[in-house]
Motif scaffolding. Structure first.
Motif, PDB file in Angstrom:
ATOM      1  N   GLY A 166       0.778  -1.232   0.000  1.00 44.34           N
ATOM      2  CA  GLY A 166       0.000   0.000   0.000  1.00 44.34           C
ATOM      3  C   GLY A 166       0.804   1.274   0.000  1.00 44.34           C
ATOM      4  N   PHE A 167       2.122   1.194  -0.171  1.00 44.87           N
ATOM      5  CA  PHE A 167       2.953   2.393  -0.145  1.00 44.87           C
ATOM      6  C   PHE A 167       3.141   2.946  -1.556  1.00 44.87           C
ATOM      7  CE2 PHE A 167       4.602  -0.012   3.608  1.00 44.87           C
ATOM      8  CZ  PHE A 167       4.069   0.839   4.567  1.00 44.87           C
ATOM      9  N   ARG A 168       3.315   4.239  -1.631  1.00 44.14           N
ATOM     10  CA  ARG A 168       3.482   4.936  -2.895  1.00 44.14           C
ATOM     11  C   ARG A 168       4.939   4.872  -3.332  1.00 44.14           C
ATOM     12  NH1 ARG A 168       0.184   6.675  -7.035  1.00 44.14           N
ATOM     13  NH2 ARG A 168       0.950   8.599  -7.967  1.00 44.14           N
ATOM     14  N   GLN A 169       5.173   4.674  -4.648  1.00 45.33           N
ATOM     15  CA  GLN A 169       6.537   4.624  -5.173  1.00 45.33           C
ATOM     16  C   GLN A 169       6.741   5.717  -6.206  1.00 45.33           C
ATOM     17  OE1 GLN A 169       9.314   2.253  -4.426  1.00 45.33           O
ATOM     18  NE2 GLN A 169       7.992   2.432  -2.649  1.00 45.33           N
ATOM     19  N   GLY A 170       6.951   6.938  -5.749  1.00 50.89           N
ATOM     20  CA  GLY A 170       7.260   8.033  -6.651  1.00 50.89           C
ATOM     21  C   GLY A 170       6.051   8.562  -7.400  1.00 50.89           C
ATOM     22  N   GLY A 171       6.269   9.648  -8.112  1.00 50.10           N
ATOM     23  CA  GLY A 171       5.213  10.256  -8.903  1.00 50.10           C
ATOM     24  C   GLY A 171       4.438  11.302  -8.112  1.00 50.10           C
ATOM     25  N   LYS A 172       3.813  12.232  -8.817  1.00 47.87           N
ATOM     26  CA  LYS A 172       3.025  13.267  -8.174  1.00 47.87           C
ATOM     27  C   LYS A 172       1.710  12.679  -7.685  1.00 47.87           C
ATOM     28  CE  LYS A 172       5.059  17.119 -10.703  1.00 47.87           C
ATOM     29  NZ  LYS A 172       5.723  17.648  -9.486  1.00 47.87           N
ATOM     30  N   PRO A 173       1.184  13.155  -6.558  1.00 51.83           N
ATOM     31  CA  PRO A 173      -0.044  12.567  -6.006  1.00 51.83           C
ATOM     32  C   PRO A 173      -1.267  12.804  -6.873  1.00 51.83           C
ATOM     33  CG  PRO A 173       0.583  14.532  -4.784  1.00 51.83           C
ATOM     34  CD  PRO A 173       1.725  14.223  -5.704  1.00 51.83           C
ATOM     35  N   GLY A 174      -1.347  13.962  -7.522  1.00 50.63           N
ATOM     36  CA  GLY A 174      -2.509  14.266  -8.350  1.00 50.63           C
ATOM     37  C   GLY A 174      -3.499  15.162  -7.628  1.00 50.63           C
ATOM     38  N   LEU A 175      -4.432  15.701  -8.396  1.00 46.07           N
ATOM     39  CA  LEU A 175      -5.443  16.598  -7.842  1.00 46.07           C
ATOM     40  C   LEU A 175      -6.270  15.884  -6.780  1.00 46.07           C
ATOM     41  CD1 LEU A 175      -6.624  19.509  -8.353  1.00 46.07           C
ATOM     42  CD2 LEU A 175      -8.436  18.352  -9.630  1.00 46.07           C
ATOM     43  N   GLY A 176      -6.451  16.543  -5.633  1.00 50.16           N
ATOM     44  CA  GLY A 176      -7.286  15.991  -4.576  1.00 50.16           C
ATOM     45  C   GLY A 176      -6.575  15.047  -3.639  1.00 50.16           C
ATOM     46  N   LEU A 177      -5.281  14.803  -3.867  1.00 47.99           N
ATOM     47  CA  LEU A 177      -4.521  13.870  -3.038  1.00 47.99           C
ATOM     48  C   LEU A 177      -3.222  14.517  -2.571  1.00 47.99           C
ATOM     49  CD1 LEU A 177      -4.998  10.675  -5.232  1.00 47.99           C
ATOM     50  CD2 LEU A 177      -6.116  11.135  -3.041  1.00 47.99           C
ATOM     51  N   ALA A 294      -2.706  -3.051  -5.711  1.00 51.15           N
ATOM     52  CA  ALA A 294      -3.108  -3.271  -4.313  1.00 51.15           C
ATOM     53  C   ALA A 294      -4.391  -2.480  -4.071  1.00 51.15           C
ATOM     54  CB  ALA A 294      -2.011  -2.824  -3.358  1.00 51.15           C
ATOM     55  N   GLU A 295      -5.516  -3.175  -3.981  1.00 50.39           N
ATOM     56  CA  GLU A 295      -6.795  -2.496  -3.751  1.00 50.39           C
ATOM     57  C   GLU A 295      -6.944  -2.143  -2.275  1.00 50.39           C
ATOM     58  OE1 GLU A 295     -10.087  -4.594  -5.332  1.00 50.39           O
ATOM     59  OE2 GLU A 295      -9.290  -4.695  -7.382  1.00 50.39           O
ATOM     60  N   GLY A 296      -7.626  -1.043  -2.020  1.00 53.50           N
ATOM     61  CA  GLY A 296      -7.829  -0.598  -0.652  1.00 53.50           C
ATOM     62  C   GLY A 296      -6.576  -0.071   0.017  1.00 53.50           C
ATOM     63  N   ALA A 297      -5.612   0.370  -0.790  1.00 51.34           N
ATOM     64  CA  ALA A 297      -4.354   0.861  -0.224  1.00 51.34           C
ATOM     65  C   ALA A 297      -4.513   2.256   0.379  1.00 51.34           C
ATOM     66  CB  ALA A 297      -3.272   0.881  -1.305  1.00 51.34           C
ATOM     67  N   PHE A 298      -5.380   3.076  -0.213  1.00 52.63           N
ATOM     68  CA  PHE A 298      -5.573   4.445   0.248  1.00 52.63           C
ATOM     69  C   PHE A 298      -7.039   4.689   0.559  1.00 52.63           C
ATOM     70  CE2 PHE A 298      -2.505   4.760  -3.460  1.00 52.63           C
ATOM     71  CZ  PHE A 298      -1.376   4.562  -2.686  1.00 52.63           C
ATOM     72  N   GLU A 299      -7.281   5.775   1.255  1.00 54.16           N
ATOM     73  CA  GLU A 299      -8.667   6.194   1.510  1.00 54.16           C
ATOM     74  C   GLU A 299      -9.252   6.735   0.203  1.00 54.16           C
ATOM     75  OE1 GLU A 299     -11.155   9.586   4.004  1.00 54.16           O
ATOM     76  OE2 GLU A 299      -9.086   9.114   4.570  1.00 54.16           O
ATOM     77  N   PRO A 300     -10.356   6.153  -0.289  1.00 54.61           N
ATOM     78  CA  PRO A 300     -10.914   6.616  -1.570  1.00 54.61           C
ATOM     79  C   PRO A 300     -11.568   7.981  -1.427  1.00 54.61           C
ATOM     80  CG  PRO A 300     -12.358   4.980  -0.586  1.00 54.61           C
ATOM     81  CD  PRO A 300     -11.126   5.033   0.286  1.00 54.61           C
ATOM     82  N   ILE A 301     -11.532   8.765  -2.505  1.00 59.94           N
ATOM     83  CA  ILE A 301     -12.264  10.039  -2.501  1.00 59.94           C
ATOM     84  C   ILE A 301     -13.382  10.036  -3.544  1.00 59.94           C
ATOM     85  CG2 ILE A 301     -10.248  11.306  -1.672  1.00 59.94           C
ATOM     86  CD1 ILE A 301      -9.836  12.398  -4.453  1.00 59.94           C
ATOM     87  N   VAL A 302     -13.492   8.932  -4.313  1.00 60.04           N
ATOM     88  CA  VAL A 302     -14.570   8.764  -5.279  1.00 60.04           C
ATOM     89  C   VAL A 302     -15.236   7.415  -5.024  1.00 60.04           C
ATOM     90  CG1 VAL A 302     -15.149   8.503  -7.732  1.00 60.04           C
ATOM     91  CG2 VAL A 302     -13.471  10.212  -7.029  1.00 60.04           C
ATOM     92  N   ASP A 303     -16.566   7.398  -5.018  1.00 59.26           N
ATOM     93  CA  ASP A 303     -17.305   6.156  -4.811  1.00 59.26           C
ATOM     94  C   ASP A 303     -16.982   5.159  -5.925  1.00 59.26           C
ATOM     95  OD1 ASP A 303     -19.669   4.661  -3.479  1.00 59.26           O
ATOM     96  OD2 ASP A 303     -20.231   4.722  -5.605  1.00 59.26           O
ATOM     97  N   ARG A 304     -16.773   3.897  -5.568  1.00 52.28           N
ATOM     98  CA  ARG A 304     -16.360   2.899  -6.554  1.00 52.28           C
ATOM     99  C   ARG A 304     -17.417   2.689  -7.631  1.00 52.28           C
ATOM    100  NH1 ARG A 304     -12.673  -0.787  -7.717  1.00 52.28           N
ATOM    101  NH2 ARG A 304     -11.400  -0.211  -5.915  1.00 52.28           N
ATOM    102  N   LYS A 305     -18.695   2.688  -7.256  1.00 45.29           N
ATOM    103  CA  LYS A 305     -19.742   2.500  -8.268  1.00 45.29           C
ATOM    104  C   LYS A 305     -19.729   3.638  -9.278  1.00 45.29           C
ATOM    105  CE  LYS A 305     -22.929  -0.254  -5.469  1.00 45.29           C
ATOM    106  NZ  LYS A 305     -24.300  -0.330  -4.896  1.00 45.29           N
ATOM    107  N   LEU A 306     -19.517   4.871  -8.791  1.00 48.80           N
ATOM    108  CA  LEU A 306     -19.435   6.014  -9.688  1.00 48.80           C
ATOM    109  C   LEU A 306     -18.218   5.881 -10.603  1.00 48.80           C
ATOM    110  CD1 LEU A 306     -20.426   8.863 -10.508  1.00 48.80           C
ATOM    111  CD2 LEU A 306     -18.948   9.783  -8.701  1.00 48.80           C
TER     112      LEU A 306
END
Length: 522
Positions: A166-177, A294-306
């Protein structure tokens, strides 16, 4: 009496030699100082006088690119400028860890053909061209190459393991993260800002929700896309009209909208190895079965169904993204037969044809795509296309600025005759754009003409990056500072570079209005 004099007195000829030093980030054994010590001892024994040094500190040995020291040495040797007859290197691995051992041999052969020998002072063989020496050297070259391959594989396995945890390996986080540091026991530490990096080797990084306004923007993009089936380009234009910037502080484009809509990190899934570039080879897009997830690695900010509904709609709207090169060229031929000509706007307007940007991505350029179908565009096509694109970038930048000034409580009026903007009836601003050109030596420069805008108080120049597709930065300076100048370089001195900014925010701040009450209480 020094050592060189001792050798001379002993009747031995002094050999003028150079030393080549290289260190990546491997091990202290190969530090530059250690190499110098070993070469100096070797030179004393052999009676060599080290007269030149070529150094590649912190440089990979996988290829010649990115090694100015070795490149300069080869240039000096082959041009006849070299005032030495031998080059001493610590060992074969310092010469390079070329994955093709013939490449390593080729550079040595080029030196030999120019009359300069290569000697390895820490190897247990004499580089004298004998069969035994050549066999051992070939083995050493293979071992040096294999060391890099094994290290790359170990690094990949380690990174893949961290991704699955669940750890991040480089790269920019992106909008909202945002990136958050976790210590070795899993306890959260500080949130990293844009240019910050972790300082403790055992710390790890995860993604967490960012500022509420950014999270709201991401959710709005998904809801709007699912609700209206709006195309990416239309979505980008709408976001820019609303004055919303990307996570990099830039206007939205078709590709940046797609980057949000199709990225699983927004539902908490950690995905890595979509694209890789191993051992300095060309970057490649990997098939989905090679992705590390790795699913469920981070807290989601968008609903999965959406999110899943958005993927179905996106796949339907952009089914042509999976077409083959042959199918893309066939579609381009149909558009040409129907319209009689091709351009970016014609291609993007054709519903049965992929976007022009996809042709650029697949074939390297739109012009290359034209060549493959036998279409010869007008001679001034590239210039006209570039000019239109730059005009569009300038227009978009102006619209974004006017919207930002309005949100800040200011007002701006455009004088069409003088082509300048009057801000708050207090000062005027001229906004121009310049393509990135290259000098005869390959250095970038930007031409500017301040004569036409000499009546403005502030001159703003939008400088494009090489290729003229992305904005590099903005020059926002008093007209008095640049009047009479005809071009800008990458570095113009502190006096002028002080006025370079990543966005047009300084102009917005100049236009901000504050209430009298706030001023009195400030």
């Amino acid at each position: 009496m020094d050592k060189v004099a001792t050798v001379r007195n002993a009747g031995r000829r002094i050999v003028r030699a150079a030393q080549y030093l290289r260190m990546s980030k491997e091990h202290q054994t190969y530090s530059i100082d250690n190499q110098k010590d070993a070469i100096r001892n070797y030179a004393d024994i052999m009676g060599y006088d080290i007269v030149a040094t070529y150094e590649d500190a912190g440089r990979s040995g996988l290829n010649l690119g990115g090694r100015p020291g070795l490149q300069q040495m080869l240039a000096d040797v082959e041009s006849g400028r070299a005032e030495f007859e031998t080059v001493v290197v610590y060992d074969v691995s310092r010469w390079g860890r070329f994955q093709n051992i013939d490449e390593s041999a080729a550079y040595e052969y080029r030196c030999q053909m120019a009359g300069v020998r290569i000697e390895f002072c820490a190897e247990q063989f004499a580089n004298d061209g004998s069969v035994g020496s050549d066999v051992l050297k070939a083995i050493k070259r293979s071992m040096a190459a294999e060391h890099s391959r094994m290290l790359s594989q170990k690094t990949f396995i380690g990174q893949a393991r961290l991704i699955r945890l669940g750890f991040r390996q480089g790269g920019k986080p992106g909008l909202g993260l945002r990136r958050q540091i976790m210590d070795h026991s899993g306890r959260p530490k500080l949130i990293l800002s844009e240019h910050e990096q972790k300082s403790v080797h055992t710390d790890r990084t995860i993604l967490v929700p960012g500022p509420p306004e950014e999270v709201a923007t991401v959710r709005w993009i998904f809801r709007q896309f699912v609700k209206t089936h709006m195309r990416e380009l239309e979505m980008a234009r709408l976001l820019n009209k609303r004055g919303v910037l990307t996570d990099l502080g830039r206007p939205w484009k078709r590709e940046t909208v797609r980057g949000v809509l199709t990225n699983e990190k927004y539902v908490g899934t950690n995905v890595w190895n979509k694209r890789s570039r191993k051992l300095k080879a060309k970057a490649v897009n990997n098939p989905p079965e090679q992705w590390v997830r790795a699913e469920g690695a981070f807290e989601p900010i968008v609903d999965r169904k959406l999110f899943e509904r958005a993927q179905v709609i996106h796949k339907t709207l952009y089914s042509h993204m999976s077409v083959t090169n042959e199918e893309m060229l066939a579609a381009l031929k149909k558009v040409l037969a129907r319209r009689g000509a091709l351009s970016t706007s014609i291609i993007d307007a054709a519903p049965d044809c992929p976007a022009a940007s996809l042709y650029h991505h697949r074939f390297g350029s739109l012009l290359k795509s034209y060549e493959l179908i036998g279409y010869q565009p007008p001679r001034n096509w590239q210039f006209v296309t570039s000019k239109k694109r730059l005009a569009s970038v300038r227009t978009q930048a102006i619209e974004d600025l006017l919207a930002a000034i309005g949100r800040a409580g200011g007002k701006a009026a455009y004088d069409r005759e003088s082509d300048v903007f009057r801000i708050n009836d207090e000062f005027t601003v001229a906004i121009e754009i310049a393509r990135c050109c290259a000098s005869d030596y390959g250095y970038p420069f930007w031409s500017l003409d301040t004569q036409r805008q000499s009546l403005a108080d502030i001159f703003t120049l939008i400088r494009m990056s090489p290729g003229d597709l992305v904005i590099r930065d903005y020059l926002i300076a008093p007209m008095s500072e640049i009047i009479g100048k005809s071009e800008l370089r990458a570095h113009n001195g502190a006096q002028l570079d002080t006025y370079l900014f990543p966005t047009l925010t300084p102009l917005t701040r100049l236009a901000e209005r504050a209430s009298a009450e706030n001023i009195l209480w400030a």
